[in-house]
Design a protein around this motif. Structure first.
Motif, PDB file in Angstrom:
ATOM      1  N   ILE A   1      36.108   2.697  24.085  1.00 42.01           N
ATOM      2  CA  ILE A   1      37.290   3.073  24.870  1.00 42.01           C
ATOM      3  C   ILE A   1      37.338   4.585  25.058  1.00 42.01           C
ATOM      4  N   GLU A   2      37.052   5.307  23.991  1.00 38.93           N
ATOM      5  CA  GLU A   2      37.065   6.769  24.071  1.00 38.93           C
ATOM      6  C   GLU A   2      36.035   7.278  25.083  1.00 38.93           C
ATOM      7  N   ALA A   3      34.828   6.720  25.037  1.00 36.90           N
ATOM      8  CA  ALA A   3      33.772   7.152  25.969  1.00 36.90           C
ATOM      9  C   ALA A   3      34.134   6.831  27.406  1.00 36.90           C
ATOM     10  N   LEU A   4      34.790   5.696  27.636  1.00 33.96           N
ATOM     11  CA  LEU A   4      35.213   5.325  28.988  1.00 33.96           C
ATOM     12  C   LEU A   4      36.339   6.232  29.474  1.00 33.96           C
ATOM     13  N   GLN A   5      37.293   6.504  28.597  1.00 28.99           N
ATOM     14  CA  GLN A   5      38.415   7.360  28.983  1.00 28.99           C
ATOM     15  C   GLN A   5      37.956   8.777  29.314  1.00 28.99           C
ATOM     16  N   GLU A   6      36.914   9.242  28.608  1.00 33.99           N
ATOM     17  CA  GLU A   6      36.411  10.592  28.832  1.00 33.99           C
ATOM     18  C   GLU A   6      35.415  10.651  29.986  1.00 33.99           C
ATOM     19  N   GLY A   7      35.086   9.489  30.571  1.00 34.38           N
ATOM     20  CA  GLY A   7      34.183   9.470  31.709  1.00 34.38           C
ATOM     21  C   GLY A   7      32.716   9.632  31.345  1.00 34.38           C
ATOM     22  N   ARG A   8      32.379   9.435  30.067  1.00 36.10           N
ATOM     23  CA  ARG A   8      30.983   9.600  29.657  1.00 36.10           C
ATOM     24  C   ARG A   8      30.148   8.376  30.007  1.00 36.10           C
ATOM     25  N   LEU A   9      30.769   7.217  30.105  1.00 38.73           N
ATOM     26  CA  LEU A   9      30.077   5.995  30.509  1.00 38.73           C
ATOM     27  C   LEU A   9      30.515   5.612  31.916  1.00 38.73           C
ATOM     28  N   GLY A  10      29.619   4.942  32.621  1.00 41.83           N
ATOM     29  CA  GLY A  10      29.930   4.525  33.976  1.00 41.83           C
ATOM     30  C   GLY A  10      30.787   3.277  34.044  1.00 41.83           C
TER      31      GLY A  10
ATOM     32  N   THR B   1      24.932  -6.302  11.804  1.00 38.79           N
ATOM     33  CA  THR B   1      25.122  -6.015  13.226  1.00 38.79           C
ATOM     34  C   THR B   1      26.549  -5.593  13.557  1.00 38.79           C
ATOM     35  N   ARG B   2      27.443  -5.633  12.587  1.00 42.32           N
ATOM     36  CA  ARG B   2      28.826  -5.205  12.837  1.00 42.32           C
ATOM     37  C   ARG B   2      28.832  -3.721  13.210  1.00 42.32           C
ATOM     38  N   HIS B   3      29.375  -3.399  14.359  1.00 40.68           N
ATOM     39  CA  HIS B   3      29.403  -2.034  14.902  1.00 40.68           C
ATOM     40  C   HIS B   3      27.994  -1.450  15.031  1.00 40.68           C
ATOM     41  N   MET B   4      27.014  -2.316  15.295  1.00 39.53           N
ATOM     42  CA  MET B   4      25.659  -1.830  15.538  1.00 39.53           C
ATOM     43  C   MET B   4      25.645  -0.900  16.755  1.00 39.53           C
ATOM     44  N   VAL B   5      26.400  -1.271  17.781  1.00 37.02           N
ATOM     45  CA  VAL B   5      26.585  -0.344  18.901  1.00 37.02           C
ATOM     46  C   VAL B   5      27.693   0.613  18.471  1.00 37.02           C
ATOM     47  N   SER B   6      27.285   1.603  17.741  1.00 40.06           N
ATOM     48  CA  SER B   6      28.184   2.519  17.051  1.00 40.06           C
ATOM     49  C   SER B   6      28.604   3.681  17.945  1.00 40.06           C
ATOM     50  N   ARG B   7      29.448   4.530  17.407  1.00 42.33           N
ATOM     51  CA  ARG B   7      29.843   5.747  18.115  1.00 42.33           C
ATOM     52  C   ARG B   7      28.612   6.580  18.459  1.00 42.33           C
ATOM     53  N   ALA B   8      27.650   6.655  17.521  1.00 41.23           N
ATOM     54  CA  ALA B   8      26.434   7.441  17.754  1.00 41.23           C
ATOM     55  C   ALA B   8      25.576   6.837  18.853  1.00 41.23           C
ATOM     56  N   VAL B   9      25.470   5.512  18.878  1.00 41.45           N
ATOM     57  CA  VAL B   9      24.686   4.843  19.917  1.00 41.45           C
ATOM     58  C   VAL B   9      25.332   5.058  21.282  1.00 41.45           C
ATOM     59  N   ILE B  10      26.646   4.920  21.346  1.00 45.24           N
ATOM     60  CA  ILE B  10      27.355   5.122  22.612  1.00 45.24           C
ATOM     61  C   ILE B  10      27.208   6.567  23.078  1.00 45.24           C
ATOM     62  N   ALA B  11      27.271   7.503  22.135  1.00 45.12           N
ATOM     63  CA  ALA B  11      27.111   8.919  22.482  1.00 45.12           C
ATOM     64  C   ALA B  11      25.712   9.220  22.996  1.00 45.12           C
ATOM     65  N   ALA B  12      24.730   8.432  22.535  1.00 41.30           N
ATOM     66  CA  ALA B  12      23.344   8.663  22.963  1.00 41.30           C
ATOM     67  C   ALA B  12      23.074   8.170  24.376  1.00 41.30           C
ATOM     68  N   MET B  13      23.925   7.312  24.909  1.00 38.71           N
ATOM     69  CA  MET B  13      23.701   6.755  26.240  1.00 38.71           C
ATOM     70  C   MET B  13      23.864   7.840  27.297  1.00 38.71           C
ATOM     71  N   LYS B  14      23.076   7.737  28.353  1.00 34.59           N
ATOM     72  CA  LYS B  14      23.110   8.743  29.413  1.00 34.59           C
ATOM     73  C   LYS B  14      24.431   8.674  30.172  1.00 34.59           C
ATOM     74  N   PRO B  15      24.890   9.785  30.732  1.00 33.11           N
ATOM     75  CA  PRO B  15      26.119   9.767  31.525  1.00 33.11           C
ATOM     76  C   PRO B  15      26.025   8.752  32.663  1.00 33.11           C
ATOM     77  N   GLY B  16      27.082   7.964  32.824  1.00 34.11           N
ATOM     78  CA  GLY B  16      27.107   6.974  33.887  1.00 34.11           C
ATOM     79  C   GLY B  16      26.494   5.637  33.531  1.00 34.11           C
ATOM     80  N   ALA B  17      25.926   5.520  32.323  1.00 35.31           N
ATOM     81  CA  ALA B  17      25.323   4.247  31.911  1.00 35.31           C
ATOM     82  C   ALA B  17      26.398   3.181  31.706  1.00 35.31           C
ATOM     83  N   ILE B  18      25.972   1.927  31.718  1.00 38.06           N
ATOM     84  CA  ILE B  18      26.880   0.785  31.604  1.00 38.06           C
ATOM     85  C   ILE B  18      26.579   0.027  30.319  1.00 38.06           C
ATOM     86  N   LEU B  19      27.636  -0.385  29.630  1.00 39.03           N
ATOM     87  CA  LEU B  19      27.505  -1.170  28.403  1.00 39.03           C
ATOM     88  C   LEU B  19      28.056  -2.567  28.632  1.00 39.03           C
TER      89      LEU B  19
END
Length: 319
Positions: A239-248, A206-224
């Protein structure tokens, strides 16, 4: 011969006062600080404590120790202690944390969807500003990991009118879930999530199970939300996804390094709620843990160690 039990906790007297009359053959020693506990455990066969509070020094000071009754669910810190002898049985507090963890998840979800941090900032600035309020109604929540906590949270999410998806290899269905997908389909589940909640224990798988690919698959504005362990989420990718505004936004109670370093950008992100690993805490924690403690202590005194609830399988054991 009397059995001695050492309780190391910030409210140890609650356990001792409740269990003492039920077990007159047991001597209970209590301590609120590790230093005070060290001389009390020389004859104790049982140690009751939060797993992360058990040090190698404490274990070395308890030569007669047979059972560690961890009050927390996660015991990775305890199992990593070199002083934990192979013959010592370990149980955990699994099953008692559902209410407080569920309420923490709702604190994050409602606060982030409605941008409550901005409302508080406006209040401090005496600023009157209104915006549309996003609801939980008809949102999809994906719960990564299905156990006692997830089942409690799923029922509450359905009560708010949410669609609940689970991700698990151990279950194909569960109460409160609209559907359950295997871990291999995590990216597919993440793509449907308005809210993704990590609730799996930390293991190598489960280490890094929520991976870069999983985060990239989330819809724009979604919350983790991470209420599991810090390393379950690839924090750099988050952090990268939040800084780029891809996650809500994100609600984070655990981190890859704890305490969260002062230099972490997560501290200052307006759409991130940082809490200091308090998700499992409650003002009635001892009362939540007492029924499990009572049941297991009866089994221990009867010599029925194999039937202790929440037995933790140690490395090298088979079961």
């Amino acid at each position: 011969m009397r059995t001695e039990v050492l309780i190391l906790d910030h409210e140890p007297e609650i356990y001792a006062e409740a269990l003492g009359p039920l077990f007159p053959e047991v001597t209970f020693h209590t301590a609120t600080e590790p230093e005070a506990a060290l001389p009390l455990g020389r004859e104790a066969e049982v140690l009751v404590a939060l797993a992360h509070a058990v040090s190698a020094e404490q274990l070395a000071a308890m030569p007669r120790l047979r059972w560690v009754a961890a009050l927390s669910t996660g015991v990775d810190h305890l199992l990593a202690q070199p002083g934990l002898r192979p013959e010592v049985v370990v149980t955990n507090g699994r099953g008692i944390h559902g209410p407080q963890m569920s309420e923490m998840a709702f604190l994050y979800m409602i606060s982030l969807l409605r941008d409550f941090p901005a409302m508080l900032a406006n209040q401090r600035a005496h600023r009157w500003q209104r915006w549309p309020q996003r609801l939980l109604l008809n949102k999809t929540v994906v719960l990564l990991g299905i156990g006692a906590i997830s089942e409690e949270l799923a029922r509450r999410c359905q009560a708010f009118g949410m669609r609940v998806l689970g991700v698990s290899d151990a279950r194909t269905e569960a109460p409160g879930f609209d559907a359950v997908l295997p871990r291999a389909r995590l990216e597919e589940a993440a793509a449907q999530a308005d809210v993704l909640v990590a609730l799996v224990p930390l293991t190598e798988s489960t280490r890094h199970m929520v991976s870069r690919a999983v985060i990239a698959a989330m819809k724009p504005g979604a919350i983790l939300l991470n209420l599991a362990r810090g390393p379950v989420v690839d924090e750099a990718a988050l952090i990268e996804a939040l800084q780029e505004g891809r996650l809500g936004g994100a609600g984070l109670d655990v981190f890859e390094v704890e305490p969260l370093p002062d230099a972490s950008p997560l501290w200052d992100m307006p759409n991130v709620i940082v809490t200091p690993r308090v998700g499992g805490m409650s003002d009635v924690y001892a009362h939540q843990a007492l029924p499990l403690m009572e049941e297991n202590l009866r089994l221990f005194l009867a010599g029925d160690m194999a039937r202790l609830r929440n037995l933790v399988q140690r490395q090298g054991e088979r079961g």
